[in-house]
Structure formats: C-alpha cells, structure tokens
Design a protein around this motif. Structure first.
Motif, PDB file in Angstrom:
ATOM      1  N   ASP A 179      10.052  -4.818   7.956  1.00  0.00           N
ATOM      2  CA  ASP A 179       9.412  -3.924   7.213  1.00  0.00           C
ATOM      3  C   ASP A 179       9.459  -4.044   5.882  1.00  0.00           C
ATOM      4  O   ASP A 179      10.750  -4.576   5.355  1.00  0.00           O
ATOM      5  CB  ASP A 179       9.998  -2.483   7.667  1.00  0.00           C
ATOM      6  CG  ASP A 179       8.962  -1.432   7.145  1.00  0.00           C
ATOM      7  OD1 ASP A 179       8.257  -0.870   7.882  1.00  0.00           O
ATOM      8  OD2 ASP A 179       9.277  -0.914   6.007  1.00  0.00           O
ATOM      9  N   PRO A 180       8.644  -3.787   4.787  1.00  0.00           N
ATOM     10  CA  PRO A 180       8.816  -3.920   3.490  1.00  0.00           C
ATOM     11  C   PRO A 180      10.179  -3.012   2.882  1.00  0.00           C
ATOM     12  O   PRO A 180      10.806  -3.541   1.832  1.00  0.00           O
ATOM     13  CB  PRO A 180       7.489  -3.248   2.850  1.00  0.00           C
ATOM     14  CG  PRO A 180       6.515  -3.643   3.940  1.00  0.00           C
ATOM     15  CD  PRO A 180       7.175  -3.452   5.211  1.00  0.00           C
ATOM     16  N   SER A 181      10.408  -1.941   3.547  1.00  0.00           N
ATOM     17  CA  SER A 181      11.680  -1.085   3.117  1.00  0.00           C
ATOM     18  C   SER A 181      12.910  -1.830   3.459  1.00  0.00           C
ATOM     19  O   SER A 181      13.930  -1.710   3.097  1.00  0.00           O
ATOM     20  CB  SER A 181      11.869   0.290   4.061  1.00  0.00           C
ATOM     21  OG  SER A 181      11.803   0.025   5.434  1.00  0.00           O
ATOM     22  N   ASP A 200       4.505 -13.293   4.135  1.00  0.00           N
ATOM     23  CA  ASP A 200       4.738 -12.863   5.517  1.00  0.00           C
ATOM     24  C   ASP A 200       6.090 -12.504   5.588  1.00  0.00           C
ATOM     25  O   ASP A 200       6.922 -13.362   5.602  1.00  0.00           O
ATOM     26  CB  ASP A 200       4.164 -14.080   6.238  1.00  0.00           C
ATOM     27  CG  ASP A 200       4.345 -13.992   7.807  1.00  0.00           C
ATOM     28  OD1 ASP A 200       4.776 -12.806   8.207  1.00  0.00           O
ATOM     29  OD2 ASP A 200       4.127 -14.858   8.539  1.00  0.00           O
ATOM     30  N   ARG A 232       0.968 -13.275  -1.875  1.00  0.00           N
ATOM     31  CA  ARG A 232       1.049 -12.997  -0.522  1.00  0.00           C
ATOM     32  C   ARG A 232       2.050 -13.429   0.436  1.00  0.00           C
ATOM     33  O   ARG A 232       2.717 -14.592   0.036  1.00  0.00           O
ATOM     34  CB  ARG A 232      -0.342 -13.699   0.085  1.00  0.00           C
ATOM     35  CG  ARG A 232      -1.554 -13.044  -0.392  1.00  0.00           C
ATOM     36  CD  ARG A 232      -2.969 -13.768   0.386  1.00  0.00           C
ATOM     37  NE  ARG A 232      -3.004 -15.525   0.647  1.00  0.00           N
ATOM     38  CZ  ARG A 232      -2.554 -15.917   1.383  1.00  0.00           C
ATOM     39  NH1 ARG A 232      -2.347 -15.011   2.838  1.00  0.00           N
ATOM     40  NH2 ARG A 232      -2.775 -17.336   1.535  1.00  0.00           N
ATOM     41  N   PHE A 255       1.416  -8.153  -2.146  1.00  0.00           N
ATOM     42  CA  PHE A 255       2.232  -7.585  -3.241  1.00  0.00           C
ATOM     43  C   PHE A 255       1.924  -7.941  -4.409  1.00  0.00           C
ATOM     44  O   PHE A 255       1.505  -8.933  -4.810  1.00  0.00           O
ATOM     45  CB  PHE A 255       3.696  -8.129  -2.880  1.00  0.00           C
ATOM     46  CG  PHE A 255       4.123  -7.458  -1.450  1.00  0.00           C
ATOM     47  CD1 PHE A 255       5.030  -6.486  -1.238  1.00  0.00           C
ATOM     48  CD2 PHE A 255       3.822  -8.247  -0.262  1.00  0.00           C
ATOM     49  CE1 PHE A 255       5.331  -6.071   0.184  1.00  0.00           C
ATOM     50  CE2 PHE A 255       4.094  -8.063   0.812  1.00  0.00           C
ATOM     51  CZ  PHE A 255       4.656  -7.164   1.067  1.00  0.00           C
ATOM     52  N   THR A 291       5.426  -4.034  -5.183  1.00  0.00           N
ATOM     53  CA  THR A 291       5.040  -3.242  -4.008  1.00  0.00           C
ATOM     54  C   THR A 291       3.793  -3.833  -3.443  1.00  0.00           C
ATOM     55  O   THR A 291       3.221  -4.830  -3.974  1.00  0.00           O
ATOM     56  CB  THR A 291       4.857  -1.890  -4.711  1.00  0.00           C
ATOM     57  OG1 THR A 291       3.564  -1.765  -5.658  1.00  0.00           O
ATOM     58  CG2 THR A 291       5.857  -1.149  -5.371  1.00  0.00           C
ATOM     59  N   GLY A 292       3.613  -3.354  -1.984  1.00  0.00           N
ATOM     60  CA  GLY A 292       2.784  -3.809  -1.411  1.00  0.00           C
ATOM     61  C   GLY A 292       1.678  -3.150  -0.944  1.00  0.00           C
ATOM     62  O   GLY A 292       1.778  -1.820  -1.206  1.00  0.00           O
ATOM     63  N   ASP A 293       0.547  -3.668  -0.187  1.00  0.00           N
ATOM     64  CA  ASP A 293      -0.619  -2.788  -0.001  1.00  0.00           C
ATOM     65  C   ASP A 293      -0.597  -2.581   1.522  1.00  0.00           C
ATOM     66  O   ASP A 293      -1.790  -2.243   2.222  1.00  0.00           O
ATOM     67  CB  ASP A 293      -1.921  -3.701  -0.518  1.00  0.00           C
ATOM     68  CG  ASP A 293      -1.855  -4.834   0.327  1.00  0.00           C
ATOM     69  OD1 ASP A 293      -1.130  -5.416   1.078  1.00  0.00           O
ATOM     70  OD2 ASP A 293      -3.168  -5.536   0.032  1.00  0.00           O
ATOM     71  N   GLY A 294       0.267  -3.109   2.178  1.00  0.00           N
ATOM     72  CA  GLY A 294       0.383  -2.852   3.634  1.00  0.00           C
ATOM     73  C   GLY A 294       0.014  -4.099   4.429  1.00  0.00           C
ATOM     74  O   GLY A 294       0.081  -3.835   5.827  1.00  0.00           O
ATOM     75  N   ILE A 295      -0.609  -4.929   3.840  1.00  0.00           N
ATOM     76  CA  ILE A 295      -1.310  -6.040   4.804  1.00  0.00           C
ATOM     77  C   ILE A 295      -1.071  -7.383   4.091  1.00  0.00           C
ATOM     78  O   ILE A 295      -1.663  -8.508   4.203  1.00  0.00           O
ATOM     79  CB  ILE A 295      -2.637  -6.071   4.665  1.00  0.00           C
ATOM     80  CG1 ILE A 295      -3.486  -5.955   3.305  1.00  0.00           C
ATOM     81  CG2 ILE A 295      -3.328  -4.625   5.607  1.00  0.00           C
ATOM     82  CD1 ILE A 295      -5.053  -6.221   3.318  1.00  0.00           C
TER      83      ILE A 295
END
Length: 846
Positions: free
Chosen positions: A774-776, A769, A767, A809, A802-806
C-alpha cells in the motif's frame, strides 16, 4: 616465605566514625574536594601517599581513630559530609526536574572497562576513562544509569622500562576486598550468574558493586570456587588472551552482564532497565540474551522479538578503522552457540547472520552491534562521518550521509579533571561547574590576567616536582644508583613553556612524530631565549611490538644527557599522573594520522585547565578549533607516502612551536604577564568549557538516545508487543514484495517552458509498481541535487511524492541551486517503529 593466599581486613571503625565508611566507599569523593579534605585532615601525609579514603582507614593506627572519635570538631565535619552525600544521592536533579513522562526509569550502560579512579584500576585508557566520566556525569545529572562491566583480578598492566628503554609489563593481582566494592549477596551468600560453556560446563561470576555517586556499577568476577581453573581465569586481565579467552569475556560481559542487571534490580528494587547502551561492541551479545528472554517469557518468535530488542538498544562505536573491530573466527562462535545452551531458542543461524561480514570466515562484533541497535553513533562529528563511510556496505543504495549512524561528541567530567585551585580562582563551585560548563557568571569577573598567570605557574610548578619524582623513581627501577641521579633535581623548570603528549601508543597516534628531525627538536628544547620542555607518557599494548619500539625510540632520545633536563618519558601513565599533566602543561600535543582519532578527550581535559591545544584537525578538534583556542597542525592531505606525510606534518609542528607558540608564550608585558597568551587561555576557558563537558554529552544521549529509545520500546512492547509484531509482519511482507517493486519511468516537467533558474517550480513524475504494497507502507521520494561527472548526486533536497491511486506519483518542488543539477526517484520502507527510512537497508532507485 610466601603467603599461600592474600586477603584484606577492613578497619573496624569506632561507632562515632561509622559514617566515614559510606564516604569512603562511595566514589563521589573522587570529584568532591570537601570529602577528600575531610580524610586528609585525619592524616595529611598518609592521605597524600595513598589518595584513597578506604585504604587510609585501613592504614590509620587504631589509636588515631579513637582520637578522632572523641574530636567533636572532626565529628561535626564528618556528620556534615555524610548529610551532604545523602542530599546528593536523594535530591531531584536535572533528570528528575524534567517534565517528561516517557523518560526511562533506568538505563543499563555496558563497557569493557571503567576508569573511575586509580583507586579502582579497572581501565586501560581513553575508552575506560570516558565510561567512568559518563557514569559521573550521569550521577550529577540524576540520570538513572546502571554501569555493567567485568572486574579484572590483574587489571591492566603496570608499565616500567628496562635499562635499554623497552616496555616491561607487570600484572599485580588485586583483592576486591581492598577496593571500594561490595559483594552482591542473597541470604548471606554471594549472588552468582552463569553462562553456558561448551562441553556442558557453566561459567559462573560473582557480582561486585561500586557506588559512583548515585550510579551503581556492577562488575562481574569469575575468580570463584564455583569455576574450573581455566574458567576462573576468564576475568584475569583486561584485553589479554587468545580468541577463546576474549569471546568468553565478551559473552560474560553481554549475556552475564544482562543477567546480573536483572538480578541486581530484583534484589534491590531498582527499576529494571528497558534501554541498553553498549560502549563499543564488546558486550554486543546482550541483545541475544534480551531476545531469549522475550521469546521464553512471551512466546514470540525471534523475528518478532528483534524489533523490541532493537528499539531499546544504543550502540556507540569508538573505532575509526576496520582493523580495530573485534572479530572472531566463525568456528569459534559456533563452538559456543551450537548446542543451544547459551541462549536457548535463538537459532545459531540467526546468531551468525547478525555478525556476518564480507569475509565469511569471520564474525564481526560491530556488525552485530549495529544490527541489534536501532540507534548508533560515533564519538565526534568527524568520526561520525568516518563511521558512516566505514559501515556503508551494510546499507547498500544509500549515500554515506544517509547511513543511520549519528554522532555524539565525547566529553570529560569537569569536576574530576579541573584543578580545584582554578575553580577557586574563578569563584566556581567545583562540583557544580561541570553541569553548565562555566558556572553562570562571566569567567573573567574579578580575576586579572596576572592572577590567572600566577595560578598557571603554580600548576606548572606542581607538575615539575611530580616529573622529578617520577623520573627519579623510573631510573631507580631501571637499575640506576641514587648517587647517579643528582641531575634529576634540575629536570624541568617551572618558568619554561611546557608541552604534554600522553596517550596509548598505537602506531597511528605517532608518538615519535616529534623525532622526525631530532636536530630541530633539540634546538627547540635548548633555545636560550625561548626554551620548550616536553613531557611524554603512554603505554603500548603488551602484544604490540611496533608500539614498544616507538616507546624505546623516544626513551633513547630522552636519555641523552644533553636534553634530559628538557624532555622526559614518564612510565606507567594512569589517571593520577594524568591530572598533573592536564593541569600543568601549557600546550597539549596531539598528532594522529587523520582521520584515525575517534575523539581524543585528553586535550579536552587540558583545555578545561587553561591549556592550549596543538593538534591535527582530527577527532573533537576538527569541530572545536576556532583559530583562537589553540593551533591546528596542517594536514598533508593527498600525500599517499606515509613517510613523506610524516616529514611534512612534523615540519609544520616544528614551525608552529618555534615561530608562533614559543614567541607568544614568552612575549611579556612590563609585569611579566603574556597578555596575548592569556587572551587565548581565557577564550579557551569561555568557549570550550561548556562544549567539552561530559554533562553536555550525557544530556545529548538522553535527548537523542535514551528518551526516543524508551518511547520506541513502549510502542514496540505495549498491548502485548503489538508494535513489534506489526513491524515483524511488515518485514515479512517486504521480503516477499520488495524484489518486485519497480520504478518504470520518471520525468521532470517545467510549466510553460519557463527558464531553469533557481526557484523555478518543476514537477517530478514517475510510474511505480509497488508489488502489492500500500502507498502508506512506503515512502516515495523525488531527490534533486548537484550532479557530478559520474552522475552521483550531492547536496540533495528530498520531496515526498503522492500518488493518484493507479501507480502514478508526482511531487512539485522549486529548483534549489544553480549549476549542474540532476534528480532521481526512490522508494523506501515506511513504518512507525522505524527510526529512519534507511533502517531496514532497503531502497528501490529509478
């Protein structure tokens, strides 16, 4: 009577001979035997004495020139030579035949010294000769390099010996008009470039151009009436003077050199370079001038110009120890930059930050070079590792292997250093041989061991005659009478195993390691059945008293009448002496303290001539030694007492010479040929030939440096500096967000309680923060590797997460190896204008 001024008047050539001028002033003759043959045919004795076509044209009597002007056979040869030079200068070569639109049209190459030829004495040692070989190989390959440096009116010192063996320095003043140089002019007047000096003054320099084949070499010279006396002396000597003198030279080399390149290209129509290569940190200030140019021309802030500057800069370091780095007191740097005249619109605080190091009172030129260059490299694979470790504190949080400093192993210019007799024996075009290392067909085709052995003896014999000549001259200079020197005629023997040791004389190169046990050395030299003869040469820096003491020790040993016919010290080591040594020595000795030799190219030159290396596994020898191309002196690894280490390694050296090398050399077949020895010679020529060429080195710089730098420059500067502005904005965003990025927890999961064996698929989760990023904009990685008792990871495998958006990863991977294994998670910056994830020196670890 003494002249109040000296100057050189060049020869006035008859009209049919005017083409000789272009042949004499283009330094391609230094590696092109047919051109040298042409000049030698004019007066062989004179040419052998001066070894410089331009000096020869000045020295030839006018009557002889008139004779040659009417000699149709000579004129035809001269026309052919001029046409051949023109072909060489204009035809497409390796670089032009490449089908890549991104190749840079020009690359500026900055070095404090250039050793192109002894006819242009603007070098001190290996760094300068390497720079000269770089230009020659670039010319042969068609790489559009512009060389940039300083012209020293007293050059580096000439060395002689006192009667008690102490080094004595001489600084002969040169006249640039006597050298193959031409002054850059505009409207008939010398072009001057200026750099601001404290107190409202300006240092001005005129620009001399040498032609190194296709490559222009620009040399800045402050000995002009436009300067005050103290500024006029800035380019008086190479590597001389106090901190003020040195920083003035380096400001001129970097900032003035950049301005000279701009002016030269403007006047000649040469494409302006967008890629800049600094050979060591001396010219590092050029990055500030490039930033100033962008700021003033395009209205960018310094932080916005910096990505464009870095994108087009390569920095090569040759320094394996921190003590070898140029450092200036911060107050000295402040004195030159405080008033803002030197690089307007570049804030002093930015300048000082670029050179900051652990000691807040010092400004570090290597640190500035690394911070202003997107690509940096050491000069051998081992040196790359040493350099990454040495500078690792600039990239905290990264393992040494991840520090963004690569390596390009140095090379040497084959056509300059290979004996033409060897080229002829092997059926190789002397000039083209350097491009592919062996010329195509198998080297041994049509050549017998006996022929190669006879040639090696001829080269050894030439060395013996040169040694005798130089020993006699050295003793006369030390005050001996010619009547005392009859013994010189018996110095050395063309049939005795000959070992060479020649290089600069800092302490770490251990000039006197061979003297650790004088009795053992004497026994090797005087062995009745298998004698050895040893030729030693080298200069110590004028301020290095320790180095001078080493020279005195070796001289006192060789002065002994019992051994002086088997061991010599030759003063005034330069390129002309070096050619005899590299070609005539059977064994090339190198015994530095490992790993303090960055590369050490002298052994490469010997190898190209069939010499076998006897070396500590340091520099290039660490990666090229294969057990059959020479001998590796064992390292006393782990021995912390330097005297004990020297004793052990010297004993190993004596053992190799007496028990392996000499027996192999003297083991002859029925025809007197040492088959085993020649097997190693052939293997050396075949395997090391391609690897040690400067052409290979320059190709690597093109592929790994110049080409990607040109692409990055285009991305950074195109569309109104869109890329540079984007990276500057990204860095600003990181400064705010990065301290708040957190990896809260992580875990490694195994499905269905599978046994942990190699190949088992596992999942790493975390997890994170990203603090608004942005993840990109980041690279999130799971890192798995061996883990030691200190929990440090090694032999790692890295997998993107890779992440789930929340904020969660994950990454799936297979366990790569058995044993004690660990993992971690990390977050790195990510931007298309970064060459590596470590570039910004930012990482967040779990």
């Amino acid at each position: 009577m003494r002249a109040v001024r000296r100057f050189t008047v060049r020869a006035s050539l008859p009209e049919p001979l005017t083409g000789l001028g272009s042949l004499a002033t283009n330094l391609r003759w230094t590696w092109h035997p047919p051109t040298r043959d042409l000049f030698a045919s004019m007066d062989a004795e004179l040419f052998n004495a001066v070894r410089d076509p331009l000096r020869m044209l000045t020295a030839l009597p006018p009557r002889r020139l008139e004779e040659l002007a009417g000699d149709e056979e000579f004129l035809a040869r001269a026309r052919d030579s001029v046409a051949d030079l023109e072909r060489y200068l204009t035809e497409p070569r390796w670089y032009q035949r490449r089908e890549d639109a991104d190749l840079p049209q020009a690359v500026a190459y900055f070095s404090m010294e250039f050793g192109v030829t002894e006819a242009l004495p603007n070098y001190s040692g290996g760094l300068g000769v390497l720079a000269g070989d770089h230009l020659k190989a670039a010319s042969d390959l068609g790489v559009p390099v512009i060389g940039v440096g300083l012209l020293y009116r007293a050059g580096y010192f000439r060395q002689s010996l006192s009667l008690d063996g102490w080094q004595v320095e001489h600084y002969p003043v040169i006249d640039p008009n006597a050298f193959p140089l031409e002054l850059l002019t505009e409207d008939g007047k010398p072009v001057l470039v200026g750099v601001a000096m404290p107190g409202g003054r300006e240092l001005r320099a005129q620009i001399w151009k040498a032609r190194v084949g296709r490559v222009p070499l620009l040399l800045l010279d402050t000995d002009t009436d436009a300067n005050d006396d103290d500024l006029r002396a800035v380019t008086d000597r190479l590597y001389g003077g106090d901190a003020d003198h040195r920083i003035r030279q380096e400001i001129l080399a970097g900032i003035g050199g950049f301005r000279a390149v701009r002016k030269y290209c403007e006047l000649t129509g040469h494409p302006q370079p967008k890629v800049f290569h600094t050979n060591e940190g001396h010219a590092g200030f050029l990055g500030l001038e490039r930033a100033r140019e962008i700021i003033q021309a395009d209205g960018l802030a310094f932080e916005e110009a910096l990505p464009a500057v870095r994108a087009g800069t390569l920095f090569t370091t040759h320094t394996p120890v921190s003590a070898g780095i140029d450092r200036f007191p911060v107050d000295v740097v402040q004195r030159y930059f405080t008033d803002g005249r030197l690089v307007p619109d570049v804030d002093l605080r930015r300048v000082l930050a670029l050179g900051a190091e652990d000691n807040p009172g010092l400004f570090n030129m290597a640190h500035m070079g690394l911070r202003l260059a997107q690509r940096a490299n050491g000069v051998s694979q081992l040196h790359g590792r040493v350099t990454r470790r040495m500078f690792s504190r600039l990239w905290p949080g990264f393992d040494d292997a991840e520090v963004p400093i690569s390596s390009v192993t140095n090379g040497v210019h084959g056509p300059t250093w290979v004996a033409r007799e060897l080229s002829a024996l092997l059926g190789r075009d002397h000039e083209e041989w350097g491009l592919d290392g062996n010329g195509g067909k198998p080297l041994r085709e049509g050549v017998s061991d006996a022929q190669l052995w006879e040639l090696r003896r001829e080269l050894r014999e030439k060395l013996v005659f040169e040694v005798r000549r130089r020993v006699r001259a050295a003793w006369l200079q030390r005050g001996a009478s010619p009547l005392e020197l009859g013994w010189v005629d018996s110095v050395f023997d063309p049939d005795v195993l000959t070992v060479g040791f020649a290089r600069r004389v800092p302490t770490y190169k251990r000039l006197t390691l061979m003297l650790r046990d004088p009795d053992r050395l004497r026994a090797l030299l005087l062995d009745e059945r298998r004698p050895i003869q040893l030729v030693v040469a080298g200069k110590s820096h004028p301020a290095d008293e320790g180095g001078k003491q080493l020279i005195q020790q070796i001289v006192r040993f060789v002065d002994d009448a019992g051994v002086r016919h088997r061991i010599v010290f030759l003063p005034d080591y330069d390129m002309s002496m070096a050619r005899y040594l590299y070609r005539g020595c059977d064994v090339w000795l190198n015994n530095p303290v490992r790993p303090l030799e960055a590369c050490g190219t002298s052994g490469m030159k010997s190898a190209l001539n069939g010499g076998l290396n006897l070396s500590i596994r340091d520099g290039w020898w660490e990666e090229c030694y294969d057990g059959s191309n020479g001998w590796a002196i064992p390292n006393a690894d782990g021995v912390t007492d330097p005297l004990r280490r020297d004793d052990l390694e010297a004993a190993a050296l004596y053992d190799l010479l007496g028990q392996q090398i000499a027996p192999l050399f003297y083991d002859r077949d029925g025809e007197g040929v040492p088959k085993g020895w020649l097997s190693m010679v052939w293997h050396t020529l075949e395997t090391l030939g391609p690897r040690v060429q400067a052409a290979r080195m320059v190709r690597e710089y093109v592929e790994s440096g110049y080409l990607p730098a040109a692409r990055m420059v285009a991305a950074a500067t195109g569309d109104g500096y869109r890329g540079a502005l984007s990276l500057a904005d990204y860095r600003t965003k990181l400064e705010v967000a990065w301290p708040r990025v957190r990896i809260f927890d992580s875990e490694l999961l195994v499905e269905d309680r599978q046994p942990l064996v190699v190949g088992t698929e596992v999942t790493v989760r975390a997890r994170i923060d990203l603090a608004g990023l942005d993840p990109s904009e980041v690279d999130i990685q799971a890192v798995v590797g061996r883990v030691g008792e200190d929990d440090e990871l090694s032999d790692t495998v890295t997998v993107p997460m890779t992440g789930d958006g929340i904020g969660a990863f994950a990454a799936r991977l297979r366990l790569p190896r058995p044993g004690s294994v660990g993992y971690t998670v990390r977050v790195l910056p990510k931007h298309p204008l970064l060459a590596t994830s470590a570039e910004l020196s930012k990482v967040v670890l779990a």
